[in-house]
Design an enzyme around this catalytic site. Structure first.
Site, PDB file in Angstrom:
ATOM      1  N   SER A  16      39.527  30.158  40.438  1.00 28.42           N
ATOM      2  CA  SER A  16      38.346  30.703  39.769  1.00 28.42           C
ATOM      3  C   SER A  16      37.690  29.658  38.883  1.00 28.42           C
ATOM      4  O   SER A  16      38.358  28.778  38.326  1.00 28.42           O
ATOM      5  CB  SER A  16      38.799  31.872  38.892  1.00 28.42           C
ATOM      6  OG  SER A  16      37.781  32.260  38.012  1.00 28.42           O
ATOM      7  N   TYR A  59      43.484  35.338  32.181  1.00 30.67           N
ATOM      8  CA  TYR A  59      43.138  35.337  33.607  1.00 30.67           C
ATOM      9  C   TYR A  59      42.986  33.888  34.095  1.00 30.67           C
ATOM     10  O   TYR A  59      43.628  33.467  35.072  1.00 30.67           O
ATOM     11  CB  TYR A  59      41.850  36.139  33.829  1.00 30.67           C
ATOM     12  CG  TYR A  59      41.298  35.991  35.219  1.00 30.67           C
ATOM     13  CD1 TYR A  59      41.983  36.502  36.313  1.00 30.67           C
ATOM     14  CD2 TYR A  59      40.100  35.307  35.449  1.00 30.67           C
ATOM     15  CE1 TYR A  59      41.488  36.347  37.603  1.00 30.67           C
ATOM     16  CE2 TYR A  59      39.597  35.144  36.727  1.00 30.67           C
ATOM     17  CZ  TYR A  59      40.299  35.660  37.801  1.00 30.67           C
ATOM     18  OH  TYR A  59      39.813  35.495  39.073  1.00 30.67           O
ATOM     19  N   LYS A 105      45.441  31.523  36.681  1.00 33.06           N
ATOM     20  CA  LYS A 105      44.902  30.870  37.888  1.00 33.06           C
ATOM     21  C   LYS A 105      45.182  29.361  37.841  1.00 33.06           C
ATOM     22  O   LYS A 105      45.562  28.746  38.846  1.00 33.06           O
ATOM     23  CB  LYS A 105      43.400  31.130  38.007  1.00 33.06           C
ATOM     24  CG  LYS A 105      43.050  32.566  38.356  1.00 33.06           C
ATOM     25  CD  LYS A 105      43.363  32.872  39.808  1.00 33.06           C
ATOM     26  CE  LYS A 105      43.041  34.300  40.184  1.00 33.06           C
ATOM     27  NZ  LYS A 105      43.464  34.657  41.535  1.00 33.06           N
TER      28      LYS A 105
END
Ligand code: UDP
Length: 327
Positions: free
Chosen positions: A118, A142, A146
């Site tokens: 991402s 988040y 990743k």
């Protein structure tokens, strides 16, 4: 016999579009999904194995039973706000779950993986557009998880020979051009579906988060990329790995940014009606501008976005939403 590809999270939004692209290209997608956020109805192009990433034995069984040649790893929670509120959940599901997958893959000797990373791994960008060499300094769990998986893939590559492509998505949006699948999140937090839900009066208005950004119209700018273009990039990544090429990490975006107000204006023209909006404060953690430099994907894969103009993104998302309303 066609080659099998294990698609974790294949019942989800981007994973299901990738399954369709894989099947069309002659591969057999084998979906591994616990259906906690995915949808059984979205699994249409191959078998579904219901299972959790934490269940390494089940992963090994899936990889062996289907003689899997490569893995596409989509399964993850993907809400930034939720990750800040409940980091434990993100570290357990996204990071520990991925580690379990990497260990299963290593155990059976699969050596190719395409990973859904991402632009959240970049954090607050220092410049625009963002190149892959930009500093990766995530600002939420988040993005942290990743990035940690990208790094694990690197070291698994060094030590065990696993080759991988990490695809750093910008803003995925839109729906299948043929209307077979689309976006369905519960709760929905993404701009495009929320704008369209407001157009269909399924919500009273759409909130504009922040009108005081240092942009031309004061609203935040994002690089929206059609989910079908993302699916196509996964196919290119797979073919790249099958050709024996080295691990890499790539941005997937268009290189063009659109403001929140622009998205609403295009949606009004696609839907042919005014869309009620409410101007509110900025959402915590949202940078002003996130735009990809997609040139590495063009150089390494010959990939570029083909259906990611805002008109196509919104028209396909609108067609999908109307279908869902009718069902
Ligand atoms: N946004 C907004 N209203 C909403 C949802 C999002 O104004 O109801 C804005 C958000 O601040 C960001 C852009 O729309 O600038 C895209 O947000 P989204 O949640 O779709 O994706 P993200 O950029 O967070 O991955």
């Amino acid at each position: 016999m066609s080659q099998s590809v294990l698609v974790t999270g294949g019942a989800g939004y981007i994973g299901s579009h990738a399954c369709k692209a894989l099947a069309r290209a002659g591969y057999q997608p084998v979906v591994f999904d616990n259906l906690s956020r995915g949808h059984r109805e979205a699994v249409r192009w191959g078998p579904l194995i219901e299972g959790d990433l934490a269940d390494r034995n089940r992963l090994v069984m899936a990889l062996e039973t289907h003689q899997v040649a490569a893995v596409m790893h989509f399964a993850a929670y993907a809400y930034v706000g939720e990750s800040v509120a409940d980091p434990a959940m993100y570290y357990r599901n996204n990071l520990a779950g991925s580690l379990s997958l990497l260990e299963a893959v290593r155990e059976v000797g699969v050596d190719k993986m395409v990973f859904s990373s991402s632009c959240a791994t970049y954090g607050i960008p220092v410049g625009s557009p963002i190149r892959e060499s930009a500093p990766q300094l995530p600002v939420n769990p988040y993005g942290e998880t990743k990035l940690a998986i990208e790094r694990a893939l690197h070291w698994f590559g060094q030590a065990y020979g696993l080759r991988s492509v990490s695809l750093r998505y910008f803003n995925a949006a839109g729906a299948d051009l043929e209307g077979e699948i689309g976006e369905f999140h519960e709760p929905e937090t993404h701009l495009v579906p929320l704008v369209l839900q407001a157009a269909l009066k399924r919500r009273p208005h759409v909130d504009i988060y922040g009108t005081d950004y240092p942009t031309a119209d004061g609203t935040a700018i994002r690089d929206y990329i059609h989910v079908g273009d993302l699916a196509e990039a996964h196919l290119r990544a797979l073919e790249y790995l099958c050709a024996g090429r080295e691990s890499t990490a790539l941005n997937l975006g268009t290189g063009r940014g659109h403001s929140v107000r622009e998205v609403i204006a295009v949606a009004e023209s696609v839907c042919g009606r005014a869309i009620p909006r409410r101007e509110t404060a900025r959402r915590a953690g949202d940078p002003a501008v996130l735009v990809a430099d997609p040139s590495r994907a063009a150089e390494q894969f010959g990939w570029r976005a083909r259906n990611s103009d805002l008109q196509t993104i919104i028209a396909t998302a609108f067609a999908w939403l109307q279908r869902c309303v009718k069902q």
